[in-house]
Enzyme design. Structure first.
Site, PDB file in Angstrom:
ATOM      1  N   GLY A  94      38.418 -35.150  49.678  1.00  0.00           N
ATOM      2  CA  GLY A  94      39.821 -35.385  49.363  1.00  0.00           C
ATOM      3  C   GLY A  94      40.223 -34.646  48.107  1.00  0.00           C
ATOM      4  N   GLY A  96      40.673 -34.254  44.740  1.00  0.00           N
ATOM      5  CA  GLY A  96      40.239 -34.975  43.554  1.00  0.00           C
ATOM      6  C   GLY A  96      40.990 -34.599  42.300  1.00  0.00           C
ATOM      7  N   ARG A  97      41.696 -33.463  42.339  1.00  0.00           N
ATOM      8  CA  ARG A  97      42.475 -33.058  41.158  1.00  0.00           C
ATOM      9  C   ARG A  97      43.686 -32.230  41.560  1.00  0.00           C
ATOM     10  NH1 ARG A  97      39.122 -28.139  38.321  1.00  0.00           N
ATOM     11  NH2 ARG A  97      38.331 -27.163  40.213  1.00  0.00           N
ATOM     12  N   LYS A 117      47.311 -27.945  41.117  1.00  0.00           N
ATOM     13  CA  LYS A 117      45.853 -28.030  41.055  1.00  0.00           C
ATOM     14  C   LYS A 117      45.444 -28.219  39.595  1.00  0.00           C
ATOM     15  CE  LYS A 117      41.814 -25.442  42.664  1.00  0.00           C
ATOM     16  NZ  LYS A 117      41.376 -24.218  43.363  1.00  0.00           N
ATOM     17  N   ARG A 180      49.827 -23.804  43.522  1.00  0.00           N
ATOM     18  CA  ARG A 180      49.338 -23.029  44.663  1.00  0.00           C
ATOM     19  C   ARG A 180      50.309 -23.134  45.840  1.00  0.00           C
ATOM     20  NH1 ARG A 180      43.197 -23.727  46.340  1.00  0.00           N
ATOM     21  NH2 ARG A 180      43.791 -25.824  46.987  1.00  0.00           N
ATOM     22  N   ARG A 187      42.499 -28.644  56.686  1.00  0.00           N
ATOM     23  CA  ARG A 187      41.177 -28.018  56.692  1.00  0.00           C
ATOM     24  C   ARG A 187      40.368 -28.438  57.914  1.00  0.00           C
ATOM     25  NH1 ARG A 187      40.368 -27.394  50.687  1.00  0.00           N
ATOM     26  NH2 ARG A 187      42.272 -28.175  49.744  1.00  0.00           N
ATOM     27  N   ASP A 256      35.325 -27.939  54.111  1.00  0.00           N
ATOM     28  CA  ASP A 256      36.550 -28.303  53.406  1.00  0.00           C
ATOM     29  C   ASP A 256      37.245 -27.082  52.819  1.00  0.00           C
ATOM     30  OD1 ASP A 256      34.053 -28.679  51.784  1.00  0.00           O
ATOM     31  OD2 ASP A 256      35.498 -28.685  50.140  1.00  0.00           O
ATOM     32  N   ASN A 257      36.572 -25.935  52.838  1.00  0.00           N
ATOM     33  CA  ASN A 257      37.159 -24.706  52.311  1.00  0.00           C
ATOM     34  C   ASN A 257      37.548 -23.728  53.414  1.00  0.00           C
ATOM     35  OD1 ASN A 257      36.846 -25.608  49.691  1.00  0.00           O
ATOM     36  ND2 ASN A 257      34.830 -24.684  49.454  1.00  0.00           N
ATOM     37  N   ASP A 266      40.519 -21.637  48.056  1.00  0.00           N
ATOM     38  CA  ASP A 266      39.502 -22.142  47.121  1.00  0.00           C
ATOM     39  C   ASP A 266      38.555 -21.037  46.659  1.00  0.00           C
ATOM     40  OD1 ASP A 266      40.505 -24.710  46.985  1.00  0.00           O
ATOM     41  OD2 ASP A 266      39.390 -25.390  48.723  1.00  0.00           O
TER      42      ASP A 266
END
EC number: 2.7.7.-
Length: 490
Positions: A94, A96-97, A117, A180, A187, A256-257, A266
């Protein structure tokens, strides 16, 4: 200020259709904000492409948006939930930041995520502080813009702000937030998350939403989920070929990327290959070379297999039938990749048509380059210009033999030399975001000097321009006993 006035002032035409999905896919949250933000970089050309008001966004008003101090009126920011196979190991992740501020819809009806981000901790942060450091955010800005200039699908960076606070990494660094822009942040790991922790209806909702957003032409087809899988496979095959053709190494191709839209996302430990070697690895954490240059196509295939597994309940109610459908679709990746790869390599060698022995010709060049440690980019530049510097690869017997075969193949094409040269120039970049150039730009930027970075970014807008002005960016790094290593800072 209401949404209408906000839109009129900034140019942002905002929605958040992701909120129509079941709430397991996101968590509503506001950014933490920044006490003493400063606008470091603003992407004027991207703002223009998006139809935004550059003057307003390049002011204190825009700064407060990019710093997380102001959100879009009437739009709830969200952190997105997803899972990921990190170096093959499945885990819940998920944002996270990061927070999705909303979706900007352009005048020609294209939809883009606007994401902050480094905007603070979220429900998915685990042990992280939710923040980002300036150098990695600027690094993503440079490389994503470089990829865009190269014609490779990518997320982009609208702005970078410093937050006025320090963040602790290996040392204290300046904090930063990157804005971004992406076609979406859906994803492979989003689908893996839905399959693992959601219901069948959750998975179906996600698939229908994604199809409507990215593949609307198949939305009404009775076999839309099979076609969806095939479309994603095709886009990834095209994307990885484009990476390989310029020597780009992502470094952390976890599920996830990999985004469903087919964009590069990413940019943590990514880098560009100088010396051609299929085993090249830059990432400090890729000890076994899982994501090495030569292994990227296989890793894309592995990720797509995980994607197909997540889709199984939608492909056919009978599990055995669903597995057979998935296997058949996945088996096409290697064929597509091979087709796109050799087509791309033909253009890099000035070949307009396909001939039986082209694969041997292409493989012969690459094996010679690897044997003699040739620079990947500059070798193709030399071929394009038909000018060969004093490099050991060019004086080798293998290259001389290969060159004669190539010249004979070009004669078979019977094309004017100017046409051949133009084809090669349009497919062999003169410059790339070389690692040592990016590092020099970041080193200066951390000291407050952005001259080199600005010049590099300007040059990277036209990487296929064989201009004397760009020659300084073609120089190789000085030889070093210490290999170049990248880290997951972004």
């Amino acid at each position: 200020m209401d949404n209408k006035n906000f839109q009129s002032k900034t140019g942002f035409n905002l929605e958040n259709t992701y909120l129509t999905l079941p709430n397991i896919f996101f968590s509503e949250q506001n950014p933490k904000g920044s006490k003493n933000p400063k606008l470091i970089k603003f992407n004027t050309s991207l703002a223009e492409e998006l139809g935004l008001n550059e003057e307003v966004l390049n002011s204190d008003f825009g700064l407060n948006i990019f710093a997380g101090n102001e959100t879009f009126p009437g739009i709830v920011p969200i952190a997105q939930a997803y899972a990921g196979h990190q170096f093959g190991h499945f885990t819940m992740l998920g944002d996270g930041r990061a927070l999705l501020l909303g979706e900007h819809v352009t005048k020609d009806c294209k939809r883009y995520d606007v994401q902050l981000k480094g905007s603070g901790r979220t429900i998915y942060s685990r042990g992280g502080d939710g923040k980002a450091a300036l150098a990695p955010m600027l690094r993503e800005y440079i490389i994503s813009e470089g990829m865009h200039g190269l014609g490779i699908p990518t997320t982009r960076s609208l702005a970078v702000v410093s937050t006025g606070e320090e963040v602790l990494r290996e040392r204290f660094e300046q904090g930063a937030i990157l804005t971004r822009i992406a076609s979406s942040h859906i994803r492979v790991g989003t689908f893996a998350y839905a399959a693992q922790w959601g219901t069948l209806e959750d998975l179906k909702s996600l698939a229908d939403y994604t199809i409507k957003r990215h593949f609307p032409n198949i939305a009404d087809n009775e076999n839309k989920y099979i076609l969806f899988l095939e479309e994603v496979i095709n886009r990834q095959a095209e994307l990885i070929v484009k990476w390989q053709s310029v020597g780009f190494i992502h470094g952390v191709m976890n599920t996830d990327n990999m985004v469903i839209s087919g964009e590069t996302i990413d940019y943590g430990p990514c880098a560009f290959m100088d010396t051609y070697d299929t085993n090249t690895v830059f990432s400090s954490i890729d000890y076994a070379g899982r994501y090495a240059y030569g292994n990227q196509p296989n890793m894309a295939l592995w990720n797509l297999a995980r994607f197909s597994e997540a889709l199984l309940p939608l492909l056919n109610p009978n599990l055995d039938e669903a597995v057979n459908i998935a296997k058949k679709s996945i088996s096409n990746f290697s064929k597509l990749y091979k087709k796109y790869w050799f087509n791309k390599m033909r253009t890099k060698l000035g070949l307009f048509t396909e001939k039986e022995n082209d694969e041997l010709l292409i493989e012969g060049l690459l094996s010679t380059m690897q044997k003699y440690e040739a620079d990947f980019t500059n070798t193709f530049v030399s071929l394009t210009l038909n000018k060969f510097e004093d490099e050991k690869v060019f004086s080798s017997d293998e290259f001389k033999t290969w060159y004669a075969l190539w010249q004979n193949r070009l004669k078979e094409e019977n094309r004017p030399q100017e046409e051949v040269r133009n084809l090669m120039m349009n497919n062999n970049p003169y410059i790339i975001p070389r690692n040592h150039l990016v590092e020099e730009a970041l080193k200066n930027a951390e000291k407050g000097d952005f001259t080199f970075m600005d010049n590099l970014l300007e040059a990277l807008k036209n990487p296929y321009s064989y201009s004397k002005d760009l020659e300084k960016y073609t120089k190789l790094p000085e030889k070093s006993d210490t290999p170049y290593v990248t880290y997951c800072g972004t």
